[in-house]
Design an enzyme around this catalytic site. Structure first.
Site, PDB file in Angstrom:
ATOM      1  N   SER A   9      50.617  16.185 -25.565  1.00  0.00           N
ATOM      2  CA  SER A   9      51.165  16.613 -26.855  1.00  0.00           C
ATOM      3  C   SER A   9      52.596  17.106 -26.696  1.00  0.00           C
ATOM      4  CB  SER A   9      50.307  17.735 -27.438  1.00  0.00           C
ATOM      5  OG  SER A   9      50.951  18.287 -28.560  1.00  0.00           O
ATOM      6  N   HIS A  34      51.250  12.102 -28.048  1.00  0.00           N
ATOM      7  CA  HIS A  34      50.646  12.741 -29.214  1.00  0.00           C
ATOM      8  C   HIS A  34      51.720  13.602 -29.880  1.00  0.00           C
ATOM      9  CE1 HIS A  34      47.242  14.163 -31.627  1.00  0.00           C
ATOM     10  NE2 HIS A  34      47.803  15.363 -31.584  1.00  0.00           N
ATOM     11  N   ASP A  36      52.442  16.183 -32.916  1.00  0.00           N
ATOM     12  CA  ASP A  36      51.855  17.094 -33.899  1.00  0.00           C
ATOM     13  C   ASP A  36      52.884  17.487 -34.939  1.00  0.00           C
ATOM     14  OD1 ASP A  36      49.097  17.671 -33.004  1.00  0.00           O
ATOM     15  OD2 ASP A  36      50.086  18.394 -31.197  1.00  0.00           O
ATOM     16  N   MET A  38      53.587  19.660 -38.291  1.00  0.00           N
ATOM     17  CA  MET A  38      53.063  20.784 -39.077  1.00  0.00           C
ATOM     18  C   MET A  38      54.074  21.185 -40.143  1.00  0.00           C
ATOM     19  SD  MET A  38      51.735  23.189 -35.970  1.00  0.00           S
ATOM     20  CE  MET A  38      50.917  22.509 -34.541  1.00  0.00           C
ATOM     21  N   HIS A  67      49.831  12.972 -35.489  1.00  0.00           N
ATOM     22  CA  HIS A  67      48.806  13.803 -36.132  1.00  0.00           C
ATOM     23  C   HIS A  67      49.479  14.634 -37.219  1.00  0.00           C
ATOM     24  CE1 HIS A  67      45.922  17.489 -35.481  1.00  0.00           C
ATOM     25  NE2 HIS A  67      45.818  16.977 -36.688  1.00  0.00           N
ATOM     26  N   MET A  69      49.477  17.381 -39.733  1.00  0.00           N
ATOM     27  CA  MET A  69      48.838  18.617 -40.209  1.00  0.00           C
ATOM     28  C   MET A  69      49.657  19.114 -41.391  1.00  0.00           C
ATOM     29  SD  MET A  69      47.855  20.480 -36.637  1.00  0.00           S
ATOM     30  CE  MET A  69      48.883  19.562 -35.506  1.00  0.00           C
ATOM     31  N   MET A 138      39.221  18.464 -34.068  1.00  0.00           N
ATOM     32  CA  MET A 138      39.985  19.629 -33.617  1.00  0.00           C
ATOM     33  C   MET A 138      39.046  20.571 -32.864  1.00  0.00           C
ATOM     34  SD  MET A 138      43.107  19.148 -34.448  1.00  0.00           S
ATOM     35  CE  MET A 138      43.654  20.761 -33.866  1.00  0.00           C
ATOM     36  N   GLY A 143      47.351  24.549 -35.787  1.00  0.00           N
ATOM     37  CA  GLY A 143      48.524  25.353 -36.143  1.00  0.00           C
ATOM     38  C   GLY A 143      49.298  25.879 -34.961  1.00  0.00           C
ATOM     39  N   PHE A 144      48.612  26.126 -33.847  1.00  0.00           N
ATOM     40  CA  PHE A 144      49.286  26.687 -32.676  1.00  0.00           C
ATOM     41  C   PHE A 144      48.731  26.082 -31.401  1.00  0.00           C
ATOM     42  CE2 PHE A 144      49.496  29.918 -35.986  1.00  0.00           C
ATOM     43  CZ  PHE A 144      50.839  30.254 -35.962  1.00  0.00           C
ATOM     44  N   GLY A 145      49.599  25.910 -30.405  1.00  0.00           N
ATOM     45  CA  GLY A 145      49.162  25.456 -29.095  1.00  0.00           C
ATOM     46  C   GLY A 145      48.591  26.615 -28.296  1.00  0.00           C
ATOM     47  N   GLY A 146      47.922  26.289 -27.195  1.00  0.00           N
ATOM     48  CA  GLY A 146      47.484  27.302 -26.246  1.00  0.00           C
ATOM     49  C   GLY A 146      46.257  28.098 -26.649  1.00  0.00           C
ATOM     50  N   ASP A 176      41.388  17.406 -29.615  1.00  0.00           N
ATOM     51  CA  ASP A 176      42.690  18.083 -29.573  1.00  0.00           C
ATOM     52  C   ASP A 176      42.485  19.592 -29.631  1.00  0.00           C
ATOM     53  OD1 ASP A 176      45.280  18.964 -29.840  1.00  0.00           O
ATOM     54  OD2 ASP A 176      45.715  17.876 -31.693  1.00  0.00           O
ATOM     55  N   GLY A 177      42.891  20.294 -28.558  1.00  0.00           N
ATOM     56  CA  GLY A 177      42.865  21.756 -28.542  1.00  0.00           C
ATOM     57  C   GLY A 177      42.116  22.317 -27.352  1.00  0.00           C
ATOM     58  N   GLY A 178      42.826  23.032 -26.500  1.00  0.00           N
ATOM     59  CA  GLY A 178      42.181  23.694 -25.375  1.00  0.00           C
ATOM     60  C   GLY A 178      41.674  22.760 -24.295  1.00  0.00           C
ATOM     61  N   GLY A 198      48.298  19.615 -24.181  1.00  0.00           N
ATOM     62  CA  GLY A 198      49.660  20.111 -24.352  1.00  0.00           C
ATOM     63  C   GLY A 198      50.046  21.064 -23.244  1.00  0.00           C
TER      64      GLY A 198
END
Length: 216
Positions: A9, A34, A36, A38, A67, A69, A138, A143-146, A176-178, A198
């Site tokens: 990402s 990827h 993102d 937003m 993607h 958002m 998701m 909305g936020f990485g990490g 996508d996420g974590g 990411g």
């Protein structure tokens, strides 16, 4: 053969050295980019838009997975495809006329994906699953990485896989996420085809080696 695609990402890239990070992905074992996007309305954060997409288009040599958002994504899908998107995913929760938007994306020559937030049940996809090229689940709230991975995602992967098979769909499942080296193998085993990573990639000492490890 089972698909195992890694999509770093760019949200986690170094924007002061974006071309360098894009070249790193080009030269790595990663499969997709990827991107993102937003808008600060659908999600509580703003990332980037067309100027960054232009840079991606100029330098990326691999498949570009965008993607969105954003609210009213149907207004912008054509421009993202013009700017080099090979696949555009829109949120079920943000798209009033989902069927129309999915077919519009495909009519413009791109692949079309639908995205579900963590709290949206998979059964909401029943009337669209045969039409989409990808389902993006998701595994954090967008909305936020990490953020920390939501464990219920494994159950949703299994439900999505069952729905894909029972509808003779060819849709891929993307997470996508974590995502990191600790859960990547388990996610692929559960039925995921594409993993977005990411921070796990860009904050690593060796991003290229991390991408390799995610694919194992």
């Amino acid at each position: 053969m089972k698909t195992k695609l890694i999509a770093p990402s760019l949200l986690a890239a170094d924007f002061g050295n974006l071309q360098r990070d894009i070249e790193m992905i080009n030269n790595s074992q990663a499969d997709w980019f990827h991107v993102d996007v937003m808008d600060g309305r659908f999600v509580p954060n703003i990332s980037f838009g067309f100027p960054v997409m232009k840079t991606v288009q100029q330098h990326a040599k691999k498949f570009v997975d965008v993607h969105l958002m954003i609210v009213e994504p149907e207004k912008y899908v054509e421009e993202f495809i013009n700017q080099g998107a090979d696949l555009v995913s829109v949120h079920y929760e943000a798209c009033t006329h989902l069927h129309r938007t999915i077919h519009h994306i495909q009519s413009l020559g791109a692949k079309a994906g639908v995205v579900l937030n963590p709290s949206t049940p998979v059964l909401m996809l029943e009337d669209i699953i045969a039409d989409v090229d990808l389902v993006l689940l998701m595994s954090v709230n967008p909305g936020f990485g990490g953020q920390k991975f939501i464990e219920n995602t494994y159950k949703k992967i299994a439900e999505t896989k069952d729905m894909i098979l029972s509808n003779n769909s060819t849709a891929l499942i993307e997470i996508d996420g974590g995502v990191n080296a600790d859960n990547a193998a388990k996610l692929f085993e559960a039925g995921a085809d594409v993993l977005v990573a990411g921070n796990a990639v860009f904050s690593a000492e060796s991003p290229e080696r991390t991408i390799e490890l995610l694919k194992i």
